[in-house]
Design a protein around this motif. Structure first.
Motif, PDB file in Angstrom:
ATOM      1  N   SER A   1      13.919  -4.640 -34.679  1.00  0.00           N
ATOM      2  CA  SER A   1      12.900  -3.587 -34.728  1.00  0.00           C
ATOM      3  C   SER A   1      11.495  -4.079 -34.409  1.00  0.00           C
ATOM      4  O   SER A   1      10.704  -3.335 -33.839  1.00  0.00           O
ATOM      5  N   SER A   2      11.158  -5.307 -34.732  1.00  0.00           N
ATOM      6  CA  SER A   2       9.800  -5.781 -34.435  1.00  0.00           C
ATOM      7  C   SER A   2       9.574  -5.900 -32.931  1.00  0.00           C
ATOM      8  O   SER A   2       8.503  -5.546 -32.432  1.00  0.00           O
ATOM      9  N   ARG A   3      10.565  -6.383 -32.199  1.00  0.00           N
ATOM     10  CA  ARG A   3      10.433  -6.466 -30.730  1.00  0.00           C
ATOM     11  C   ARG A   3      10.380  -5.066 -30.120  1.00  0.00           C
ATOM     12  O   ARG A   3       9.648  -4.826 -29.160  1.00  0.00           O
ATOM     13  N   MET A   4      11.160  -4.131 -30.680  1.00  0.00           N
ATOM     14  CA  MET A   4      11.164  -2.761 -30.196  1.00  0.00           C
ATOM     15  C   MET A   4       9.769  -2.146 -30.354  1.00  0.00           C
ATOM     16  O   MET A   4       9.213  -1.597 -29.404  1.00  0.00           O
ATOM     17  N   ARG A   5       9.210  -2.245 -31.538  1.00  0.00           N
ATOM     18  CA  ARG A   5       7.892  -1.659 -31.792  1.00  0.00           C
ATOM     19  C   ARG A   5       6.802  -2.332 -30.958  1.00  0.00           C
ATOM     20  O   ARG A   5       5.874  -1.664 -30.497  1.00  0.00           O
ATOM     21  N   LYS A   6       6.919  -3.626 -30.739  1.00  0.00           N
ATOM     22  CA  LYS A   6       5.927  -4.335 -29.917  1.00  0.00           C
ATOM     23  C   LYS A   6       5.904  -3.771 -28.501  1.00  0.00           C
ATOM     24  O   LYS A   6       4.835  -3.507 -27.948  1.00  0.00           O
ATOM     25  N   LEU A   7       7.071  -3.569 -27.911  1.00  0.00           N
ATOM     26  CA  LEU A   7       7.112  -3.016 -26.551  1.00  0.00           C
ATOM     27  C   LEU A   7       6.634  -1.566 -26.533  1.00  0.00           C
ATOM     28  O   LEU A   7       5.829  -1.188 -25.686  1.00  0.00           O
ATOM     29  N   ILE A   8       7.101  -0.760 -27.470  1.00  0.00           N
ATOM     30  CA  ILE A   8       6.734   0.656 -27.497  1.00  0.00           C
ATOM     31  C   ILE A   8       5.226   0.833 -27.658  1.00  0.00           C
ATOM     32  O   ILE A   8       4.637   1.752 -27.099  1.00  0.00           O
ATOM     33  N   GLN A   9       4.579  -0.052 -28.386  1.00  0.00           N
ATOM     34  CA  GLN A   9       3.142   0.046 -28.627  1.00  0.00           C
ATOM     35  C   GLN A   9       2.296  -0.711 -27.603  1.00  0.00           C
ATOM     36  O   GLN A   9       1.077  -0.721 -27.699  1.00  0.00           O
ATOM     37  N   SER A  10       2.934  -1.288 -26.592  1.00  0.00           N
ATOM     38  CA  SER A  10       2.209  -2.137 -25.646  1.00  0.00           C
ATOM     39  C   SER A  10       1.434  -1.345 -24.583  1.00  0.00           C
ATOM     40  O   SER A  10       1.828  -0.254 -24.171  1.00  0.00           O
ATOM     41  N   ALA A  11       0.335  -1.937 -24.144  1.00  0.00           N
ATOM     42  CA  ALA A  11      -0.456  -1.363 -23.056  1.00  0.00           C
ATOM     43  C   ALA A  11       0.356  -1.362 -21.763  1.00  0.00           C
ATOM     44  O   ALA A  11       0.216  -0.452 -20.942  1.00  0.00           O
ATOM     45  N   GLU A  12       1.210  -2.365 -21.593  1.00  0.00           N
ATOM     46  CA  GLU A  12       2.028  -2.431 -20.375  1.00  0.00           C
ATOM     47  C   GLU A  12       2.974  -1.233 -20.286  1.00  0.00           C
ATOM     48  O   GLU A  12       3.142  -0.650 -19.214  1.00  0.00           O
ATOM     49  N   LEU A  13       3.580  -0.850 -21.406  1.00  0.00           N
ATOM     50  CA  LEU A  13       4.459   0.323 -21.377  1.00  0.00           C
ATOM     51  C   LEU A  13       3.660   1.580 -21.042  1.00  0.00           C
ATOM     52  O   LEU A  13       4.103   2.395 -20.235  1.00  0.00           O
ATOM     53  N   ARG A  14       2.492   1.741 -21.626  1.00  0.00           N
ATOM     54  CA  ARG A  14       1.664   2.917 -21.312  1.00  0.00           C
ATOM     55  C   ARG A  14       1.341   2.958 -19.822  1.00  0.00           C
ATOM     56  O   ARG A  14       1.386   4.028 -19.203  1.00  0.00           O
ATOM     57  N   GLN A  15       1.040   1.814 -19.226  1.00  0.00           N
ATOM     58  CA  GLN A  15       0.733   1.770 -17.793  1.00  0.00           C
ATOM     59  C   GLN A  15       1.963   2.134 -16.964  1.00  0.00           C
ATOM     60  O   GLN A  15       1.881   2.906 -16.018  1.00  0.00           O
ATOM     61  N   ARG A  16       3.111   1.603 -17.325  1.00  0.00           N
ATOM     62  CA  ARG A  16       4.343   1.903 -16.583  1.00  0.00           C
ATOM     63  C   ARG A  16       4.719   3.381 -16.733  1.00  0.00           C
ATOM     64  O   ARG A  16       5.213   3.990 -15.783  1.00  0.00           O
ATOM     65  N   MET A  17       4.495   3.960 -17.898  1.00  0.00           N
ATOM     66  CA  MET A  17       4.773   5.380 -18.094  1.00  0.00           C
ATOM     67  C   MET A  17       3.863   6.230 -17.212  1.00  0.00           C
ATOM     68  O   MET A  17       4.292   7.231 -16.639  1.00  0.00           O
ATOM     69  N   LYS A  18       2.622   5.816 -17.092  1.00  0.00           N
ATOM     70  CA  LYS A  18       1.672   6.520 -16.220  1.00  0.00           C
ATOM     71  C   LYS A  18       2.141   6.438 -14.769  1.00  0.00           C
ATOM     72  O   LYS A  18       2.158   7.437 -14.051  1.00  0.00           O
ATOM     73  N   GLU A  19       2.536   5.242 -14.338  1.00  0.00           N
ATOM     74  CA  GLU A  19       3.040   5.049 -12.967  1.00  0.00           C
ATOM     75  C   GLU A  19       4.288   5.889 -12.705  1.00  0.00           C
ATOM     76  O   GLU A  19       4.507   6.355 -11.595  1.00  0.00           O
ATOM     77  N   ALA A  20       5.103   6.073 -13.741  1.00  0.00           N
ATOM     78  CA  ALA A  20       6.357   6.813 -13.595  1.00  0.00           C
ATOM     79  C   ALA A  20       6.138   8.320 -13.523  1.00  0.00           C
ATOM     80  O   ALA A  20       7.065   9.060 -13.196  1.00  0.00           O
ATOM     81  N   GLY A  21       4.951   8.772 -13.836  1.00  0.00           N
ATOM     82  CA  GLY A  21       4.657  10.197 -13.737  1.00  0.00           C
ATOM     83  C   GLY A  21       5.034  11.007 -14.962  1.00  0.00           C
ATOM     84  O   GLY A  21       5.365  12.191 -14.857  1.00  0.00           O
ATOM     85  N   ILE A  22       4.951  10.396 -16.130  1.00  0.00           N
ATOM     86  CA  ILE A  22       5.227  11.143 -17.361  1.00  0.00           C
ATOM     87  C   ILE A  22       4.092  12.135 -17.589  1.00  0.00           C
ATOM     88  O   ILE A  22       2.923  11.794 -17.483  1.00  0.00           O
ATOM     89  N   VAL A  23       4.484  13.369 -17.894  1.00  0.00           N
ATOM     90  CA  VAL A  23       3.535  14.454 -18.088  1.00  0.00           C
ATOM     91  C   VAL A  23       3.308  14.651 -19.591  1.00  0.00           C
ATOM     92  O   VAL A  23       4.265  14.848 -20.337  1.00  0.00           O
ATOM     93  N   GLY A  24       2.070  14.580 -20.020  1.00  0.00           N
ATOM     94  CA  GLY A  24       1.755  14.786 -21.427  1.00  0.00           C
ATOM     95  C   GLY A  24       2.092  13.581 -22.281  1.00  0.00           C
ATOM     96  O   GLY A  24       2.439  12.506 -21.789  1.00  0.00           O
ATOM     97  N   LYS A  25       2.004  13.783 -23.580  1.00  0.00           N
ATOM     98  CA  LYS A  25       2.253  12.716 -24.542  1.00  0.00           C
ATOM     99  C   LYS A  25       3.726  12.733 -24.958  1.00  0.00           C
ATOM    100  O   LYS A  25       4.240  13.778 -25.360  1.00  0.00           O
ATOM    101  N   PRO A  26       4.415  11.600 -24.861  1.00  0.00           N
ATOM    102  CA  PRO A  26       5.826  11.581 -25.259  1.00  0.00           C
ATOM    103  C   PRO A  26       5.981  11.657 -26.779  1.00  0.00           C
ATOM    104  O   PRO A  26       5.112  11.233 -27.528  1.00  0.00           O
ATOM    105  N   GLU A  27       7.100  12.213 -27.208  1.00  0.00           N
ATOM    106  CA  GLU A  27       7.475  12.183 -28.617  1.00  0.00           C
ATOM    107  C   GLU A  27       8.304  10.925 -28.815  1.00  0.00           C
ATOM    108  O   GLU A  27       9.253  10.672 -28.066  1.00  0.00           O
ATOM    109  N   ILE A  28       7.960  10.106 -29.810  1.00  0.00           N
ATOM    110  CA  ILE A  28       8.642   8.832 -30.055  1.00  0.00           C
ATOM    111  C   ILE A  28       9.120   8.796 -31.501  1.00  0.00           C
ATOM    112  O   ILE A  28       8.323   8.972 -32.426  1.00  0.00           O
TER     113      ILE A  28
END
Length: 95
Positions: free
Chosen positions: A56-83
């Protein structure tokens, strides 16, 4: 085994899928062990993603990372995801 469930909409599924596949090695190196996508039958750009992780610690680290937010933006996610985070699963299927 920890799980994360993400619900979000995408502008273009094919573009989103390309970005997700390209991020596969990064996600795996971060501890992800599975990645399943469910598409709405009435709105195919409305997605539910369920991922499992080695811990779970590795999972939360990735989910909260700036890199994931950037990749989600590049992927074209619309709005704020529910997590949502989960720690256990039970299979109650009838055999």
């Amino acid at each position: 085994m920890p799980f994360v469930l993400l619900r979000h909409k995408v502008a273009d599924y094919a573009k989103w899928k390309r970005v997700v596949l390209a991020a596969g090695p990064w996600r795996k190196a971060s501890g992800e062990t599975s990645f399943q996508v469910y598409r709405s039958s009435t709105a195919p750009n409305d997605l539910t993603v369920v991922c499992s992780w080695d811990n779970s610690s590795r999972m939360r680290k990735l989910i909260q990372s700036a890199e994931l937010r950037q990749r989600m933006k590049e992927a074209g996610i619309v709005g704020k995801p529910e997590i949502l985070f989960f720690g256990k699963t039970e299979d109650l299927s009838v055999s």
